[in-house]
Design a protein around this motif. Structure first.
Motif, short mmCIF file in Angstrom:
data_model
loop_
_atom_site.label_atom_id
_atom_site.label_comp_id
_atom_site.label_asym_id
_atom_site.label_seq_id
_atom_site.Cartn_x
_atom_site.Cartn_y
_atom_site.Cartn_z
N HIS A 286 25.75 115.59 -7.21
CA HIS A 286 25.70 115.91 -7.98
C HIS A 286 26.07 115.16 -9.14
N LYS A 287 25.41 114.08 -9.56
CA LYS A 287 25.16 113.02 -10.25
C LYS A 287 26.61 112.54 -11.64
N ILE A 288 27.37 113.00 -10.61
CA ILE A 288 28.99 112.80 -11.52
C ILE A 288 29.84 111.30 -10.90
N ALA A 289 30.42 110.66 -11.04
CA ALA A 289 31.26 109.76 -11.05
C ALA A 289 33.24 109.97 -10.44
N ALA A 290 33.35 109.61 -9.28
CA ALA A 290 34.87 109.15 -9.37
C ALA A 290 35.49 108.26 -9.05
N THR A 291 37.08 108.00 -9.23
CA THR A 291 37.60 106.49 -9.05
C THR A 291 38.21 106.52 -7.65
N PHE A 292 37.97 105.42 -6.43
CA PHE A 292 38.59 105.27 -5.33
C PHE A 292 39.78 103.97 -5.71
N LEU A 293 40.57 104.59 -4.94
CA LEU A 293 41.47 103.82 -5.02
C LEU A 293 41.65 103.88 -3.75
N SER A 392 42.17 123.94 6.64
CA SER A 392 40.79 124.11 5.99
C SER A 392 40.11 123.91 4.46
N ALA A 393 39.40 123.98 4.59
CA ALA A 393 38.59 122.55 3.10
C ALA A 393 39.18 124.51 1.76
N ASP A 394 38.88 125.33 2.96
CA ASP A 394 39.49 127.05 2.02
C ASP A 394 40.21 126.55 1.29
N ASP A 395 41.49 126.16 1.96
CA ASP A 395 42.88 125.53 1.54
C ASP A 395 42.77 124.78 0.09
N ILE A 396 42.21 123.67 -0.04
CA ILE A 396 42.08 122.62 -1.14
C ILE A 396 41.02 123.64 -1.93
N ILE A 397 39.86 124.50 -1.73
CA ILE A 397 39.31 124.94 -2.47
C ILE A 397 40.75 125.93 -3.75
N ARG A 398 40.77 126.66 -3.04
CA ARG A 398 42.16 128.34 -3.25
C ARG A 398 42.74 126.85 -4.51
N TYR A 399 43.19 125.69 -4.61
CA TYR A 399 44.30 125.18 -5.47
C TYR A 399 43.18 125.13 -6.13
N PHE A 400 42.17 124.39 -6.55
CA PHE A 400 41.44 124.07 -8.23
C PHE A 400 41.92 125.48 -8.77
N LYS A 401 41.29 126.67 -7.86
CA LYS A 401 40.73 128.05 -8.86
C LYS A 401 42.42 128.13 -9.09
N ILE A 425 34.22 122.27 -5.35
CA ILE A 425 35.12 121.59 -5.98
C ILE A 425 34.47 121.18 -7.40
N ILE A 426 33.62 120.32 -7.41
CA ILE A 426 32.84 119.93 -8.12
C ILE A 426 31.69 121.46 -9.34
N GLU A 427 30.86 122.55 -8.48
CA GLU A 427 30.65 123.82 -8.78
C GLU A 427 31.40 124.47 -9.54
N TYR A 428 32.86 124.29 -9.56
CA TYR A 428 33.67 125.41 -9.85
C TYR A 428 33.82 124.39 -11.18
N LEU A 429 34.68 123.65 -11.10
CA LEU A 429 34.75 122.17 -12.31
C LEU A 429 33.63 122.83 -13.67
N LYS A 430 32.11 121.95 -13.06
CA LYS A 430 31.61 122.18 -13.76
C LYS A 430 30.95 123.96 -14.85
N LYS A 435 33.76 118.56 -18.13
CA LYS A 435 33.68 117.34 -18.27
C LYS A 435 34.21 116.25 -17.25
N ILE A 436 32.93 115.99 -16.13
CA ILE A 436 34.42 115.24 -15.03
C ILE A 436 34.20 113.79 -15.09
N ARG A 437 35.26 113.26 -15.46
CA ARG A 437 35.00 111.58 -15.77
C ARG A 437 35.68 110.52 -14.61
N CYS A 438 35.98 109.48 -15.02
CA CYS A 438 36.43 108.72 -13.80
C CYS A 438 36.83 107.29 -15.20
#
Length: 439
Positions: A286-293, A392-401, A425-430, A435-438
């Protein structure tokens, strides 16, 4: 739409007051510090929580968001019980009144603050009920005791072998020396210690019986170079910049909680794991970066995950060596914990670690200063989808929305449901124009 600002909600104590009320004390970590709340709860919620024995020998993290179960027609919530041996996610039924009180705590209702608990210092006003019995303790430490017993048996066998001389004359059928016979004048070679078998060592590692190798060898820890004296290196964020990603700088003078309203950031805690590569591949596609701790112990087990994330332009940070609560550690132990983790990550990437995220969001000025001495800035968060608790994955997606996203720094984890939800999640935010940052 409610803006999420709580980092951690921890159960400090659960019990009955002298006048018979069911009382629980909760510590909440927010953007402006830590606060302690005391609430009286109904008999249903109290009985459900009490049956879980949430504080027996460990800590308990509460979910800030009770949910409705349409099948059982009741509200329920979750807690994560953490001990030195294991971590369990437990569920309990709760009342609508409990839900309302938790909502008030999320909103920072001052009338629920425990006396003297409005500041960052947490006071345990009610003692946690101790129901440990010897059988329960042995059950909790069963795997460790089994592995320890195995090591002791092997050690005893080695000792007997060495005591017998470790020579052929100790074997059945070998020629033995008559009692009282004079020893030869030739010097006897010292017996070399017999190394434990690989399978025994492996069993000890998986049972987590042995002390951490770094902690058990102070000489090795002392050999870690002083970061202040180390030559300048390119930071781990340079890889993300080189890949064309926008990297947000954190103000070193304060803990970071938010972004401009048109930006969001995805961060992933507690790795690396077998899922790290999958997460990185989705982000890269998706051509974005994230931060891994990353947690030091996990990086020791899965070094390839650290290397893979770094090579693909992801930002990498320090999440402690063992995911312990560093605000309760001594200054020496804090420094050692942070230094060991950074040293391992830097050995894998060849670049300097500049980010630190405190486990559980538990942070104070001393810990921020300790991180600064290691040349790291402290990175917290202001959105928590609770993917560790999702069914489920839907629970996480629902939170973002459902939760306002603007300026959100999301804390996520390397979980299968998270991997499944990540593309949506990425598609929804875009789609929403963020703008998705790290970092």
């Amino acid at each position: 739409m409610e803006t999420y600002s709580i980092q951690v909600m921890e159960l400090l104590s659960l019990g009955r007051t002298e006048d018979g009320r069911n009382r629980m004390v909760i510590a909440v970590s927010r953007e402006d510090g830590q606060h302690t709340y005391a609430i009286d709860i109904d008999e249903l919620t109290f009985s459900e929580l009490e049956a879980l024995r949430p504080l027996d020998g460990g800590r308990a993290r509460l979910s800030p968001y009770p949910k409705w179960d349409p099948y059982r027609q009741t509200y329920y919530s979750a807690l994560v019980r953490m001990t030195s041996a294991l971590q369990d996610t437990l569920y309990f039924a709760c009342s609508e009144a409990y839900l309302a009180q938790i909502r008030l705590i999320r909103q920072g209702e001052p009338s629920l603050l425990a006396p003297g608990g409005a500041g960052g210092k947490i006071a345990r006003e009610l003692p946690a009920r101790s129901r440990w019995t010897l059988p329960r303790k042995l059950a909790a430490y069963g795997p460790r005791l089994s592995a320890l017993l195995l090591l002791l048996l092997c050690g005893a066998a080695i000792f007997l072998y060495v005591s017998a001389g470790g020579r052929a004359d100790a074997l059945p059928g070998a020629e033995t020396k008559p009692a009282g016979a004079a020893e030869t004048s030739a010097p006897v070679e010292p017996v070399k210690p017999v190394a434990a078998r690989d399978d025994v060592k492996e069993a000890a590692v998986h049972a987590d019986v042995r002390a951490d190798a770094h902690e058990a060898a102070p000489a090795e820890a002392a050999a870690i170079p002083d970061k202040q004296a180390a030559p300048a290196q390119a930071s781990l964020q340079q890889g993300a910049k080189a890949a064309g990603y926008v990297v947000v700088d954190i103000d070193a003078k304060k803990k970071f909680f938010g972004l401009p309203k048109d930006e969001v950031a995805l961060t992933f805690d507690d790795g690396p794991s077998p899922l790290t590569k999958k997460i990185v591949d989705i982000l890269t596609a998706h051509k974005i970066a994230a931060t891994f701790l990353f947690v030091g112990k996990n990086a020791e087990r899965h070094p390839e995950g650290v290397v893979y994330a770094h090579e693909h332009g992801m930002s990498v940070g320090n999440h402690s060596w063992d995911h312990s609560v560093l605000t309760k550690a001594s200054a020496k132990d804090r420094s050692k914990n942070l230094s060991m983790t950074s040293s391992l990550l830097e050995s894998l990437t060849g670049e300097k670690v500049t980010l630190f995220r405190p486990p559980y969001g538990a942070v104070d000025d001393a810990l921020v200063s300790a991180a600064a001495k290691e040349r790291m800035k402290t990175l917290l968060w202001n959105r928590d989808p609770e993917d560790w608790n999702a069914k489920s994955a839907d629970d996480i997606i629902r939170y973002f929305k459902e939760i306002e996203a603007a300026g959100g720094v999301y804390v996520m984890h390397e979980d299968q449901h998270t991997v499944e939800a990540l593309p949506a999640i990425i598609e929804y935010l875009k789609k929403e124009g963020f703008k998705i940052r790290c970092f």
